[in-house]
Design an enzyme around this catalytic site. Structure first.
Site, PDB file in Angstrom:
ATOM      1  N   ASP A  65       0.824  -1.212   0.000  1.00  5.81           N
ATOM      2  CA  ASP A  65       0.000   0.000   0.000  1.00  5.81           C
ATOM      3  C   ASP A  65       0.855   1.258   0.000  1.00  5.81           C
ATOM      4  OD1 ASP A  65       0.861  -0.376   2.603  1.00  5.81           O
ATOM      5  OD2 ASP A  65      -1.114  -0.249   3.523  1.00  5.81           O
TER       6      ASP A  65
ATOM      7  N   HIS B  94       0.756   3.970  -2.824  1.00  2.00           N
ATOM      8  CA  HIS B  94       0.595   5.385  -2.461  1.00  2.00           C
ATOM      9  C   HIS B  94       1.617   6.255  -3.190  1.00  2.00           C
ATOM     10  CE1 HIS B  94      -0.063   8.765   0.485  1.00  2.00           C
ATOM     11  NE2 HIS B  94       1.193   9.019   0.138  1.00  2.00           N
ATOM     12  N   GLU B  95       2.891   5.891  -3.076  1.00  2.00           N
ATOM     13  CA  GLU B  95       3.941   6.719  -3.675  1.00  2.00           C
ATOM     14  C   GLU B  95       3.844   6.722  -5.203  1.00  2.00           C
ATOM     15  OE1 GLU B  95       5.352   8.685  -1.871  1.00  2.00           O
ATOM     16  OE2 GLU B  95       5.098   7.756   0.091  1.00  2.00           O
TER      17      GLU B  95
ATOM     18  N   HIS C  47       1.245   9.041  -6.438  1.00  2.00           N
ATOM     19  CA  HIS C  47       1.694  10.440  -6.541  1.00  2.00           C
ATOM     20  C   HIS C  47       2.247  10.705  -7.947  1.00  2.00           C
ATOM     21  CE1 HIS C  47       0.942  12.069  -2.639  1.00  2.00           C
ATOM     22  NE2 HIS C  47       1.691  11.183  -1.994  1.00  2.00           N
TER      23      HIS C  47
ATOM     24  N   GLU D 198      -2.855  13.793  -1.133  1.00  2.00           N
ATOM     25  CA  GLU D 198      -2.573  12.701  -0.200  1.00  2.00           C
ATOM     26  C   GLU D 198      -3.734  11.707  -0.132  1.00  2.00           C
ATOM     27  OE1 GLU D 198       0.026  11.697   1.706  1.00  2.00           O
ATOM     28  OE2 GLU D 198       1.200  13.129   0.559  1.00  2.00           O
TER      29      GLU D 198
ATOM     30  N   HIS E 189      -1.512  16.416   5.412  1.00  2.00           N
ATOM     31  CA  HIS E 189      -1.712  15.127   6.080  1.00  2.00           C
ATOM     32  C   HIS E 189      -2.760  15.239   7.181  1.00  2.00           C
ATOM     33  CE1 HIS E 189       2.414  14.670   4.393  1.00  2.00           C
ATOM     34  NE2 HIS E 189       1.966  13.474   4.108  1.00  2.00           N
TER      35      HIS E 189
END
Length: 927
Positions: free
Chosen positions: A406, A410-411, A414, A434, A502
């Site tokens: 995950d 996620h990265e 981006h 985010e 965040h």
């Protein structure tokens, strides 16, 4: 966090850019939906969303207009054919990308320009369906800023702009090691717009030793920092962003070494042996390179080297190698195996489930670097740097960060966002950046692992990195935390978590995750992806995001019941137009949406502040109003295009600085004054070479500090009863302390300042009281250091009652700063707030009346991440000493306090996500 800045109005603009930087919210304000028509309650997709601060609409849906020809030409022709609908000049648009999200769907993304200069966040999209003669426009929208008249040629020298960008780092140690990469000119939207030079400033955080990267926009006409916020990640590439920069990022990515596709095996971080796709080399060796997909996937081992060495891959760097197809144990312990396999899983998810060929949609190479450190120390972090994934080596409680699918998802998402909506990494747009990365990171993992959406662990992010503790305790975030805008949104300045990217991400991410739990997961994934690729633009906020998802749902063919489900998910998280007005506060608003280069001044029942809330373009007028009763702000500054701020008031008159080009076309700084009741504006001092700061006013006296840009020498200047300012003499060898945020205090014929001199091996700093009438020092409190020892940091001399107050911070700033005081007759020093207090204000300025002193607590990021409790809040205590109490219980950041009378204080408050000037007459005490 350090708030130290050079004593020049240019740098004070940088140090105080917190509130003006929130000008991003001006162009990303909540969208205004068109009035609902009959049946609107049954159709939650808006047919029209008007743009905020622009004549161009934010969203137009429900179209079916013929648009034959090539996608770009057809989209441009459509906009040109409907000038009354869109209010767009197609000549100011440059085609940025054509995104094909289905066989018969194309989205043309245009970048707005103003006089040949790109407009930050100015993107307009046209969505086409069908082919050939049957091609038609389905919908259009985005952010196109009308009314821009800003100049497009810089008036400030390039070298000065670069220096101002570097000076935006408020810690001297960070500035010393900083570099500033010029990214070119850009127009900041809002009103007439502002021409700025964009720099990416890189340094090392002196407190943590970690990376420090800021995106800094310096006003190229006025010479002040207009906007500054953290980059998306420590490694964000300088050429990631818009237009040609996107192509440069893709072209600069590693191309992957040649070889023949092969299969092999390698151990992973859990000790299992897993199959891997590899490349056989001509010499018979093997590399961790996957050639089985259109996008070549390569994985490198950083071998514990510092992350800074991998901003660009070293020329001699090679992917992980092995003499045979079965890779050794080190491939597993470094995290390379997991990163390699995870990258393939993420690619397959986007290709097979969403029809996207790689992160850029064009099958460009995908590269990972694992096992990097922070100067040899543990580095529990992971990042997309604009070109590749970089995974830290973990720490005592975390595995190598390459371990988590995950996190990889996620990265890598981006990277997808960078090549689609490119959501600006600040405020609500950054929180959505985010949130989308969280959503797809988790969706990829639960899909690949076969985890049910009803599993309590499905919504956890990064839980598999844990070496100790439960997954719930170790997870970085969870998407089912049920947070809402009205109850939980945390407004923060852009220097704190980039405006809450965040802190607030799970509000939007939670709504998306609810969709995945209530709709079919595949439908939800396609819905969210279409919103990202076809509808969102860089400066969109939460409400824009809601509208984008709903519009994407209609284009996917969702029925009304499903669309109502989508709307209900956003409603449940408070994401609907006007949510800010429903946030509860305990303060009284004085000026909504204040976009200020510096904080307010207050005194005698009045406030004074420069703000762009008025109908202005790049200029910042100075306004005044009452602190005791509702009033319409009155403009004090002349009608010009300068930035007016850094003000002081005694309740009767105001004095302030004006920075920019005057009516003769000369750039410089001017000290101005005017009665609050009106009358002429008087000029006291004007210079393009010397920089006045810390203007103070009391009755017929106006004082300021003047710093020579060449020698760095600072001295106090005084204008009495309207006379030209004269220098107040200091003893031979004495000077005013430089690099303080507040250098001077003036009250009832007394001046308070910080004086410094050397005696033999000793350096002396001394809070000092100077009598104007007597022409001499009447009280002084020396602080001495010897033998080259680092001196404490003294700041904010403030006259209050019968005492002089100041802050004093130990070298290196451990534990923040003490608030100290000495009597005006020169008697002993007392401590109002001891060093090491949990509320220690570090080197932030204090403000005081005869009754109370107010300060902003320090806002250092805690080890377990930002929270509301960790964000800076205002505290007050009696000038005679006592227990500090909260000024306000508002959520989010409270900053730039200004004491008025008694216990009354005004401040800039970020509770609702903007920057409101507010006040309270007395502390809230317990919260």
């Amino acid at each position: 966090m350090q708030h130290r800045s050079r004593p020049t109005p240019k740098a004070l603009g940088a140090g105080a850019a917190l509130s003006l930087a929130l000008a991003l919210t001006l162009s990303a304000a909540p969208a205004l939906a068109a009035p609902p028509g009959p049946g609107a309650e049954r159709d939650p997709v808006p047919a029209l969303v008007a743009g905020e601060g622009t004549a161009a609409p934010q969203l137009v849906t429900g179209l079916a207009e013929a648009a034959p020809g090539g996608a770009g030409e057809a989209a441009r022709a459509h906009l040109a054919a409907h000038p009354d609908r869109y209010r767009i000049d197609p000549a100011q648009l440059a085609e940025l990308a054509v995104e094909r999200t289905a066989a018969d769907r194309r989205t043309v993304r245009f970048q707005q320009y103003h006089g040949g200069v790109p407009v930050l966040g100015g993107q307009y999209l046209v969505r086409l369906v069908g082919d050939g003669a049957g091609q038609r426009v389905e919908s259009a929208g985005g952010k196109y800023f009308t009314g821009l008249t800003a100049p497009t040629t810089a008036a400030v020298p390039a070298a000065t702009l670069r220096r101002l960008a570097l000076d935006s780092l408020t810690d001297q140690r960070a500035r010393t090691a900083a570099t500033a990469e010029d990214r070119g000119p850009v127009v900041l939207p809002g009103g007439a717009g502002r021409l700025a030079q964009h720099f990416t400033v890189r340094s090392t955080d002196p407190a943590t030793g970690g990376p420090l990267v800021r995106e800094v926009y310096v006003d190229a006409i006025r010479g002040v920092v207009a906007l500054a916020h953290d980059a998306r990640s420590p490694y964000r590439a300088a050429d990631a962003g818009t237009g040609a920069a996107r192509g440069a990022a893709a072209a600069a990515a590693p191309t992957g070494p040649a070889g023949e596709p092969a299969t092999g095996s390698a151990p992973d971080l859990l000790g299992r042996t897993v199959p891997v796709n590899i490349a056989r080399q001509s010499d018979g060796g093997y590399r961790l390179v996957d050639l089985t997909r259109p996008a070549t996937i390569s994985t490198y081992d950083g071998t514990g080297r510092d992350y800074r060495e991998f901003g660009r891959l070293p020329a001699d760097a090679l992917p992980v190698t092995s003499p045979g197809p079965d890779f050794p144990a080190a491939t597993g312990t470094s995290g390379a195996t997991d990163a390699h396999v995870n990258a393939g899983t993420v690619y397959d998810f986007y290709r097979d489930r969403l029809g996207r060929d790689g992160l850029d949609g064009k099958g460009s190479p995908i590269t990972s670097v694992v096992n990097v450190s922070n100067g040899g120390r543990p580095f529990p972090n992971a990042s997309w740097d604009g070109q590749k994934m970089v995974y830290g080596n973990g720490d005592a409680t975390h595995r190598q960060f390459a371990a988590a699918l995950d996190v990889a998802g996620h990265e890598m998402t981006h990277g997808v966002i960078q090549h689609t909506a490119d959501l600006e990494y600040s405020g609500q747009s950054g929180a959505m950046n985010e949130a989308l990365a969280d959503y797809f990171g988790n969706a990829i993992e639960v899909t690949a692992r076969g985890i049910a959406m009803t599993d309590p662990g499905a919504a956890l992010l990064g839980e598999s990195l844990c070496l100790t503790g439960t997954p719930e305790a170790c997870a970085g975030r969870r998407l089912d935390d049920r947070r809402t805008t009205v109850d939980d949104y945390l407004g923060a300045g852009l220097e704190l978590d980039s405006g809450g990217v965040h802190l607030n991400s799970t509000i939007f991410g939670g709504a998306l995750w609810d969709l995945r739990r209530t709709l079919d997961p595949l439908t939800a994934d396609r819905l969210v992806y279409r919103a990202l690729a076809e509808f969102l633009t860089p400066l969109d906020d939460f409400v824009d995001g809601r509208n984008a998802v709903l519009a994407a749902g209609r284009s996917l063919g969702l029925g009304r019941a499903e669309l109502r489900t989508v709307a209900a998910a956003f409603d449940a998280h408070g994401i609907r137009a006007g949510w800010q007005s429903r946030v509860r506060t305990d303060s009284r608003p004085l000026l909504r949406g204040a976009m200020a280069p510096t904080g307010p001044a207050a005194g005698g029942g009045h406030w004074v502040m420069g703000s762009t809330s008025g109908p202005v373009g790049g200029a910042v007028p100075l306004y005044t109003g009452s602190t005791t009763a509702p009033s319409t702000p009155t403009r004090l500054s002349p009608e010009d295009e300068r930035i007016h701020g850094w003000a002081a008031t005694d309740g009767t008159s105001a004095a302030w600085l004006a920075i920019g080009l005057d009516d003769t076309g000369t750039w410089g700084t001017e000290v101005l004054t005017r009665s609050l009741s009106g009358g002429p504006v008087r000029s006291l001092f004007k210079s393009s070479a010397q920089s006045p700061v810390s203007v103070q006013v009391s009755g017929t006296d106006i004082a300021f500090v003047l710093t020579d840009g060449d020698t760095g020498r600072s001295r106090a200047m005084l204008s009495h009863d309207g006379a030209p300012p004269v220098e107040l003499p200091l003893p031979e060898g004495h000077d005013l302390v430089p690099y303080t945020s507040s250098s001077l205090s003036l009250r009832n014929g007394l001046l308070g300042w910080l004086e410094t001199w050397t005696t033999g091996e000793s350096t002396v700093q001394a809070p000092t009281v100077h009598s104007i009438a007597a022409g001499r020092t009447t009280a002084q409190y020396p602080v001495s250091t010897a033998n080259g020892a680092e001196a404490p940091f003294l700041d904010s001399p403030t006259l209050a009652g019968d005492r002089l107050l100041w802050t004093q911070t130990a070298p290196g700033h451990p534990g923040g700063g003490a608030i100290r005081s000495g009597a005006l007759n020169g008697s002993g020093v007392g401590e109002l707030l001891p060093a090491g207090s949990p509320l220690a204000p570090a080197d932030l300025a204090i403000t005081a009346t005869d009754r109370a002193v107010t300060f902003q607590q320090r806002g250092d990021k805690p080890a377990d991440g930002w929270s509301n409790a960790a964000l800076p809040k205002l505290y007050q205590l009696p000038v005679t000493g006592g227990t500090p109490v909260r000024v306000s219980c508002n959520r989010g950041t409270q900053f730039h306090p200004a004491a008025d009378q008694g216990n009354r204080v005004v401040w800039l408050d970020a509770t609702t996500g903007g920057s409101d000037l507010v006040t309270r007459d007395r502390p809230a005490a317990a919260c």
